[in-house]
Design a protein around this motif. Structure first.
Motif, PDB file in Angstrom:
ATOM      1  N   VAL A 185     -65.378  21.860 -32.108  1.00 32.06           N
ATOM      2  CA  VAL A 185     -64.730  20.667 -31.665  1.00 32.06           C
ATOM      3  C   VAL A 185     -63.531  20.686 -31.094  1.00 32.06           C
ATOM      4  N   ILE A 186     -62.905  20.095 -29.994  1.00 35.92           N
ATOM      5  CA  ILE A 186     -61.580  20.064 -29.412  1.00 35.92           C
ATOM      6  C   ILE A 186     -60.973  18.925 -29.525  1.00 35.92           C
ATOM      7  N   PRO A 187     -59.901  18.889 -30.279  1.00 33.37           N
ATOM      8  CA  PRO A 187     -59.212  17.711 -30.427  1.00 33.37           C
ATOM      9  C   PRO A 187     -58.244  17.493 -29.260  1.00 33.37           C
ATOM     10  N   ALA A 188     -57.806  16.248 -28.807  1.00 33.38           N
ATOM     11  CA  ALA A 188     -57.350  15.952 -27.646  1.00 33.38           C
ATOM     12  C   ALA A 188     -56.572  14.491 -27.833  1.00 33.38           C
ATOM     13  N   ARG A 189     -55.418  14.702 -27.232  1.00 36.18           N
ATOM     14  CA  ARG A 189     -54.436  13.294 -27.346  1.00 36.18           C
ATOM     15  C   ARG A 189     -53.514  13.275 -26.351  1.00 36.18           C
ATOM     16  N   MET A 190     -52.998  12.043 -25.906  1.00 34.39           N
ATOM     17  CA  MET A 190     -52.354  11.913 -24.728  1.00 34.39           C
ATOM     18  C   MET A 190     -50.910  12.147 -25.020  1.00 34.39           C
ATOM     19  N   ALA A 191     -50.374  11.863 -26.340  1.00 33.09           N
ATOM     20  CA  ALA A 191     -49.211  11.850 -26.626  1.00 33.09           C
ATOM     21  C   ALA A 191     -48.493  13.327 -26.561  1.00 33.09           C
ATOM     22  N   SER A 192     -47.492  13.388 -25.977  1.00 38.57           N
ATOM     23  CA  SER A 192     -46.863  14.963 -25.999  1.00 38.57           C
ATOM     24  C   SER A 192     -45.532  14.515 -25.083  1.00 38.57           C
ATOM     25  N   THR A 193     -44.492  14.880 -26.102  1.00 35.31           N
ATOM     26  CA  THR A 193     -43.121  14.470 -25.545  1.00 35.31           C
ATOM     27  C   THR A 193     -42.697  15.311 -24.372  1.00 35.31           C
ATOM     28  N   ARG A 194     -43.087  16.764 -24.355  1.00 35.44           N
ATOM     29  CA  ARG A 194     -42.716  17.719 -23.304  1.00 35.44           C
ATOM     30  C   ARG A 194     -43.431  17.647 -22.046  1.00 35.44           C
ATOM     31  N   LEU A 195     -44.643  17.173 -22.477  1.00 36.49           N
ATOM     32  CA  LEU A 195     -45.571  17.113 -21.327  1.00 36.49           C
ATOM     33  C   LEU A 195     -46.476  15.995 -21.358  1.00 36.49           C
ATOM     34  N   PRO A 196     -46.167  14.824 -20.982  1.00 35.02           N
ATOM     35  CA  PRO A 196     -46.947  13.585 -21.033  1.00 35.02           C
ATOM     36  C   PRO A 196     -48.316  13.808 -20.378  1.00 35.02           C
ATOM     37  N   ASN A 197     -49.285  13.000 -20.929  1.00 34.32           N
ATOM     38  CA  ASN A 197     -50.578  12.964 -20.404  1.00 34.32           C
ATOM     39  C   ASN A 197     -51.151  14.461 -20.601  1.00 34.32           C
ATOM     40  N   LYS A 198     -50.899  15.325 -21.332  1.00 37.25           N
ATOM     41  CA  LYS A 198     -51.234  16.679 -21.262  1.00 37.25           C
ATOM     42  C   LYS A 198     -52.646  17.084 -21.020  1.00 37.25           C
ATOM     43  N   PRO A 199     -53.500  16.517 -21.677  1.00 37.62           N
ATOM     44  CA  PRO A 199     -55.156  16.851 -21.507  1.00 37.62           C
ATOM     45  C   PRO A 199     -55.476  16.750 -20.027  1.00 37.62           C
ATOM     46  N   LEU A 200     -54.674  15.630 -19.223  1.00 35.63           N
ATOM     47  CA  LEU A 200     -55.403  15.179 -18.085  1.00 35.63           C
ATOM     48  C   LEU A 200     -54.505  16.136 -16.975  1.00 35.63           C
ATOM     49  N   ALA A 201     -53.465  16.970 -17.458  1.00 37.39           N
ATOM     50  CA  ALA A 201     -52.927  17.823 -16.505  1.00 37.39           C
ATOM     51  C   ALA A 201     -53.697  18.526 -15.348  1.00 37.39           C
ATOM     52  N   ASP A 202     -53.449  18.193 -14.270  1.00 41.08           N
ATOM     53  CA  ASP A 202     -54.224  19.206 -13.127  1.00 41.08           C
ATOM     54  C   ASP A 202     -54.097  20.487 -12.933  1.00 41.08           C
TER      55      ASP A 202
END
Length: 246
Positions: free
Chosen positions: A10-27
């Motif tokens: 299981v890989i937990p992922a969430r968008m909230a990140s203060t230093r890199l917003p929308n981190k899981p979707l970073a290209d």
């Protein structure tokens, strides 16, 4: 307890990140970072891989790549809670007897390291397994952002965790070990862990794994050869692009 026969990743992922917003979707070379992590976890060949998504956008990216996504409550306090909730949704009957928790910001993680974090559960006394690598950079020995796993490996590659700390420990001559935040839980151990309240040392060190130790759970640490690149900043993202582009 017996060796788990039917693990799930299981890989937990969430968008909230203060230093890199929308981190899981970073290209990264045309694909979201979370898809790179999902591919690495799939390559490990341990069992089915699901992504525990706090937001629909992450789930859409995972399913578009052919993966399995499970939506979780975005207000859950930790990745462990997200993993647990996703697993309850994906497998309410408890078919899977162990869960490997792979962080969603490790796009360069080696599939062999994911396999390594599962292997200590061959010992029936182990509730939870995790990873560490020997510290080779002097500045990491005193850096509180580098969590140290305190364990007596000797000549072995697996040892029982005695403590985890942001301090420089243990004292004296000898190696120090950089803790790597991948975990494998027996299913019952994860159920118990998320039911426990935050513990005193956990709150002091801000290290969730101390909750398990304070409550008498056994954590085994497996040594691997290096620390995978975690992506927390735009600079980390550029490094990951370079690594994965080579």
């Amino acid at each position: 307890m017996t060796t788990p026969r039917n693990p799930v990743v299981v890989i937990p992922a969430r968008m909230a990140s203060t230093r890199l917003p929308n981190k899981p979707l970073a290209d990264i070379h045309g694909e979201p970072m979370i898809v790179h992590v999902w591919r690495r976890a799939t390559d490990a060949g341990i069992g089915p891989v699901i992504v525990a998504c706090a937001e629909q956008e992450i789930a859409d990216a995972v399913t578009a790549a052919g993966g399995i996504a499970v939506l979780t409550d975005p207000d859950l306090p930790s990745g462990s809670d997200r993993v647990h909730q996703a697993l309850q949704s994906f497998d309410p009957d408890g078919k899977y007897d162990a869960v490997v928790n792979v962080q969603g910001d490790l796009p360069t993680i080696d599939a062999a390291d994911i396999r390594a974090v599962f292997e200590p559960l061959v010992d029936p006394n182990v509730d939870i397994a995790t990873l560490a690598a020997e510290i080779t950079r002097q500045e990491e020995r005193t850096n509180p952002n580098v969590v140290k796993a305190v364990a007596a490996f000797g000549a072995g590659r697996v040892a029982r965790a005695l403590y985890f700390t942001r301090a420089t420990a243990p004292h004296g001559d000898g190696p120090l070990y950089h803790h790597i935040g991948l975990y494998t839980y027996r299913r019952a151990a994860l159920d118990r862990f998320v039911s426990l309240p935050p513990a005193e040392l956990e709150k002091r060190e801000k290290l969730e794994q101390l909750r398990a130790l304070e409550n008498g759970m056994v954590i085994a640490v497996a040594l691997v050869n290096g620390v995978p690149l975690g992506v927390d900043t735009p600079e980390d993202l550029e490094r990951a692009r370079l690594v994965l582009g080579s």
